[in-house]
Design a protein around this motif. Structure first.
Motif: not given
Lengths: 180, 211
Positions: A122, A130, A119, A137-138, B48-49, A165, A133-134, A168, B43-44, A161-162
């Protein structure tokens, strides 16, 4: 953050400077809240834990080793506060439990350090990265879906994105070395 | 591709030709790969979010600002401060003469030592406000708290105890608390170890005499 930045921020925080409190919150507030929520499973308790963590940190800020990095120090305080609140709530919910029961740690405490590191890494990303990534991934969106949602070209999503990452990966590798 | 590119690909969960071959010859990347795959699962993770409420930062700033004030309002003995205090007193006397005494506390109490090893006394003056109580504690006769401790003022009643804030001895301390004294009639000062525990310690140093 460099050690000298950490020291300067902690000194300003100890003096109660509003800008330092906001900076510290920007860097670690979400991670503290996330840790507390993971342990306590309740948003209002997580808010209380976040406030208490800042209070405890402020009370101790002018006494800790100036060379100690801010992140792990705040993590230790936040973890302790969350455990204390967990035990308090447990005690209120089960008046008759004995001391051994109250000493039990919350089961969700185990992976809080890893989650904390992810976290905080991120949160150091620029907002546009950010966001990518959200989304990927999420929410599990593809680059094309993320581009459609944001109304930007797929190439832009891919490059952001590159970059995100790479940043990160660098940050997480540094954190891993620091805590090894 | 350099090591950071390979690591970013692992974190992203991307299938990249040549990754396994790179991991076979790069010790550092091989050591990090497991962690990066673990981080990728975080991250998934919805937890976390989770975002705190937008006003939480403001609330923390206000809370720490309230706590900071007593430190800044300690009695000053400088000549300039004495002049300022003298001038302010003259203005206050004039205001009292013209407008009546609006600053008279609603109540006052003397705090006396308990069986604790720390001796000393203090007086507390209180003003009932719309949001609770404002108190001014004169702690000039209280010795300094030991290095790894601080004093804390509490309002105690049938519903439990509520902290009005922490302080160090040696002067006037102004604190506010969000409860009324009629509901929390006993005032306590405890000595608190700096252990992160928000509950009051057993080390009660002073207790109010009028409850």
């Amino acid at each position: 953050m460099a050690a000298s930045d950490d020291r300067h921020l902690r000194e300003s925080f100890a003096r109660g400077q509003e800008s330092a409190i906001r900076r510290l919150y920007d860097l670690y507030g979400r991670a503290i809240f996330g840790l507390a929520l993971r342990v306590l499973g309740d948003r209002s308790l997580a808010e209380e834990a976040t406030q208490l963590t800042f209070l405890k940190a402020w009370q101790a800020a002018d006494r800790v080793d100036p060379n100690r990095p801010l992140g792990p120090w705040l993590y230790t305080i936040a973890r302790r506060v969350a455990i204390d609140l967990y035990r308090r709530e447990r005690r209120h919910a089960h008046e008759d439990v004995d001391g051994r029961d109250i000493a039990v740690l919350p089961p969700t405490i185990e992976h809080t350090w890893e989650a904390w590191r992810v976290r905080t890494a991120v949160d150091e990303l620029p907002a546009v990265e950010r966001e990518i990534i959200e989304l990927t991934h999420f929410l599990g969106l593809t680059h094309e879906e993320a581009a459609a949602r944001l109304g930007i070209p797929v190439g832009t999503v891919k490059s952001r994105s590159h970059r995100a990452h790479r940043r990160l990966a660098l940050r997480l590798a540094r954190l891993r070395e620091a805590s090894a | 591709m350099n090591c950071t590119d390979w690591r970013a690909a692992i974190l992203e969960g991307r299938e990249v030709p040549g990754l396994e071959a790179h991991l076979a010859r790069c010790v550092e990347c091989r050591r990090l790969a497991g962690d990066l795959r673990t981080f990728s699962t975080y991250l998934a993770d919805a937890a976390l979010w989770e975002e705190p409420p937008p006003d939480l930062c403001d609330r923390i700033v206000c809370m720490l600002d309230d706590r900071s004030q007593p430190r800044l309002r300690r009695r000053s003995r400088s000549r300039l401060a004495a002049w300022v205090v003298g001038a302010a007193a003259a203005v206050a006397l004039f205001a009292v003469w013209v407008l009546g005494d609006a600053s008279e506390p609603d109540w006052q109490t003397t705090m006396v030592p308990t069986e604790s090893t720390i001796t000393g006394t203090a007086t507390v003056a209180g003003w009932n406000t719309e949001v609770g109580t404002r108190v001014v504690l004169d702690a000039t006769l209280l010795p300094s708290a030991p290095g790894d401790h601080t004093y804390e003022l509490w309002f105690a009643g049938e519903d439990g105890v509520v902290s009005a804030g922490t302080f160090r001895a040696g002067g006037d301390v102004e604190l506010t608390v969000g409860v009324a004294r009629r509901d929390y009639p006993t005032i306590l000062v405890t000595l608190e170890p700096l252990d992160g525990d928000p509950a009051p310690s057993d080390l009660v140093v002073l207790r109010s005499t009028d409850a």
